[in-house]
Design a protein around this motif. Structure first.
Motif, short mmCIF file in Angstrom:
data_model
loop_
_atom_site.label_atom_id
_atom_site.label_comp_id
_atom_site.label_asym_id
_atom_site.label_seq_id
_atom_site.Cartn_x
_atom_site.Cartn_y
_atom_site.Cartn_z
N ASP A 198 39.44 42.03 39.75
CA ASP A 198 38.56 41.81 40.34
C ASP A 198 37.91 41.78 41.48
OD1 ASP A 198 36.04 40.64 40.80
OD2 ASP A 198 36.50 38.93 39.89
N PRO A 199 38.09 43.56 42.12
CA PRO A 199 38.35 44.02 43.44
C PRO A 199 37.05 42.79 43.72
CG PRO A 199 36.71 45.54 41.89
CD PRO A 199 37.57 44.71 41.37
N ASP A 200 36.35 42.21 43.86
CA ASP A 200 35.06 42.01 45.12
C ASP A 200 36.03 40.38 45.15
OD1 ASP A 200 33.70 43.28 44.80
OD2 ASP A 200 33.30 43.70 43.52
N ALA A 201 36.71 39.99 44.53
CA ALA A 201 36.95 38.12 44.27
C ALA A 201 37.65 38.26 45.93
CB ALA A 201 38.15 38.19 43.35
N GLU A 202 37.71 37.24 46.45
CA GLU A 202 39.26 36.54 47.75
C GLU A 202 39.54 35.65 47.42
OE1 GLU A 202 36.01 36.63 50.93
OE2 GLU A 202 35.40 39.17 50.86
N GLY A 203 40.44 35.35 48.54
CA GLY A 203 41.42 34.36 47.78
C GLY A 203 42.07 34.20 46.64
N SER A 204 43.26 33.14 46.80
CA SER A 204 44.38 33.08 45.22
C SER A 204 43.98 31.78 44.63
CB SER A 204 45.65 33.26 46.14
OG SER A 204 45.63 31.78 47.00
N SER A 205 44.27 31.32 43.78
CA SER A 205 43.72 30.18 42.84
C SER A 205 45.15 29.75 42.17
CB SER A 205 43.37 30.08 41.16
OG SER A 205 42.01 30.58 41.79
N ASP A 206 45.21 28.15 42.60
CA ASP A 206 46.66 27.14 42.08
C ASP A 206 47.67 27.73 41.49
OD1 ASP A 206 45.50 25.68 43.60
OD2 ASP A 206 44.98 23.85 41.45
N GLY A 207 47.81 28.60 40.48
CA GLY A 207 48.52 29.28 40.15
C GLY A 207 49.36 29.15 38.77
N PHE A 208 50.66 29.08 38.45
CA PHE A 208 50.76 29.19 37.54
C PHE A 208 51.98 28.39 37.33
CE2 PHE A 208 47.99 32.35 37.25
CZ PHE A 208 47.12 31.84 36.08
N VAL A 209 53.06 27.02 36.58
CA VAL A 209 54.14 26.70 36.33
C VAL A 209 54.97 27.65 34.67
CG1 VAL A 209 55.72 25.26 35.75
CG2 VAL A 209 53.47 24.95 37.84
N LEU A 210 55.84 27.90 34.86
CA LEU A 210 56.32 28.23 34.07
C LEU A 210 57.30 27.63 33.02
CD1 LEU A 210 57.22 32.42 35.12
CD2 LEU A 210 54.71 31.82 34.06
N HIS B 212 57.23 28.46 39.87
CA HIS B 212 55.90 28.70 40.15
C HIS B 212 54.86 30.20 40.63
CE1 HIS B 212 52.61 27.41 43.07
NE2 HIS B 212 52.09 26.87 41.97
N ASP B 213 54.08 30.60 39.55
CA ASP B 213 53.42 31.86 40.42
C ASP B 213 52.21 31.76 40.43
OD1 ASP B 213 56.33 33.36 39.55
OD2 ASP B 213 54.87 34.20 37.59
N GLU B 214 52.33 32.85 41.50
CA GLU B 214 49.98 32.39 42.14
C GLU B 214 49.52 33.37 42.56
OE1 GLU B 214 48.29 31.02 46.08
OE2 GLU B 214 49.18 29.59 45.36
N TYR B 215 48.71 34.29 41.80
CA TYR B 215 48.50 35.52 41.86
C TYR B 215 46.77 35.68 42.94
CZ TYR B 215 51.34 36.29 38.01
OH TYR B 215 52.56 35.99 37.48
N GLY B 216 47.25 36.52 43.53
CA GLY B 216 45.53 36.74 44.44
C GLY B 216 44.53 36.82 43.58
N ASP B 217 42.83 36.24 43.37
CA ASP B 217 42.34 36.05 43.02
C ASP B 217 41.51 37.23 42.14
OD1 ASP B 217 42.09 33.09 42.86
OD2 ASP B 217 40.35 33.09 43.31
N LYS B 218 41.65 38.45 42.88
CA LYS B 218 41.59 39.53 42.89
C LYS B 218 42.56 40.39 41.70
CE LYS B 218 44.66 41.87 46.18
NZ LYS B 218 44.67 42.95 47.28
N ASP B 219 43.83 39.95 41.83
CA ASP B 219 44.39 40.15 40.43
C ASP B 219 44.27 39.02 38.98
OD1 ASP B 219 45.81 42.64 41.51
OD2 ASP B 219 47.22 40.80 42.40
N THR B 220 42.73 38.96 38.90
CA THR B 220 43.15 38.06 37.37
C THR B 220 40.74 38.60 37.23
OG1 THR B 220 42.10 36.04 39.52
CG2 THR B 220 44.28 35.68 38.52
N GLY C 29 34.41 49.57 31.86
CA GLY C 29 32.98 48.63 33.16
C GLY C 29 34.69 47.77 33.80
N ALA C 30 34.80 47.36 33.10
CA ALA C 30 36.39 46.36 32.98
C ALA C 30 37.91 47.76 34.47
CB ALA C 30 37.25 46.29 32.26
N GLN C 31 37.77 47.08 35.34
CA GLN C 31 39.08 48.17 36.39
C GLN C 31 40.35 47.40 36.28
OE1 GLN C 31 37.13 47.97 40.50
NE2 GLN C 31 34.89 47.85 40.13
N GLY C 32 41.58 47.88 35.85
CA GLY C 32 42.44 47.75 36.06
C GLY C 32 43.29 48.32 37.37
N VAL C 33 44.33 47.58 37.32
CA VAL C 33 45.46 48.37 38.27
C VAL C 33 46.74 48.77 37.23
CG1 VAL C 33 46.90 48.14 40.11
CG2 VAL C 33 45.09 47.69 40.23
#
Length: 71
Positions: free
Chosen positions: A17-29, A34-42, A64-68
């Protein structure tokens, strides 16, 4: 995070989501990592379901879906 892998060990590609800013809490495997990703990567959960449903049904990204590419 929505990732599409071609085979085991493939870095794949992921939806963004190229318009997203910041990051969310992340994930514990399960191994404690503990992995955290920028909101643009989700993408929002509704968009994630749409993307996955289309990929499973057709084998390709939906319009319409954007990918990297991570390869």
């Amino acid at each position: 995070m929505v990732k599409l892998l071609r085979a085991e060990g493939d870095p794949g590609e992921h939806a963004v989501d190229p318009d997203a800013e910041g990051s969310s809490d992340g994930f514990v495997l399960s191994n404690g990592q503990h992995d955290e990703y920028g909101d643009k990567d989700t993408v929002p959960i509704g968009e994630a379901f749409r993307i996955v449903e289309h990929i499973v049904g057709t084998g390709s990204w939906p319009a319409g879906a954007q990918g990297v590419v991570d390869r």
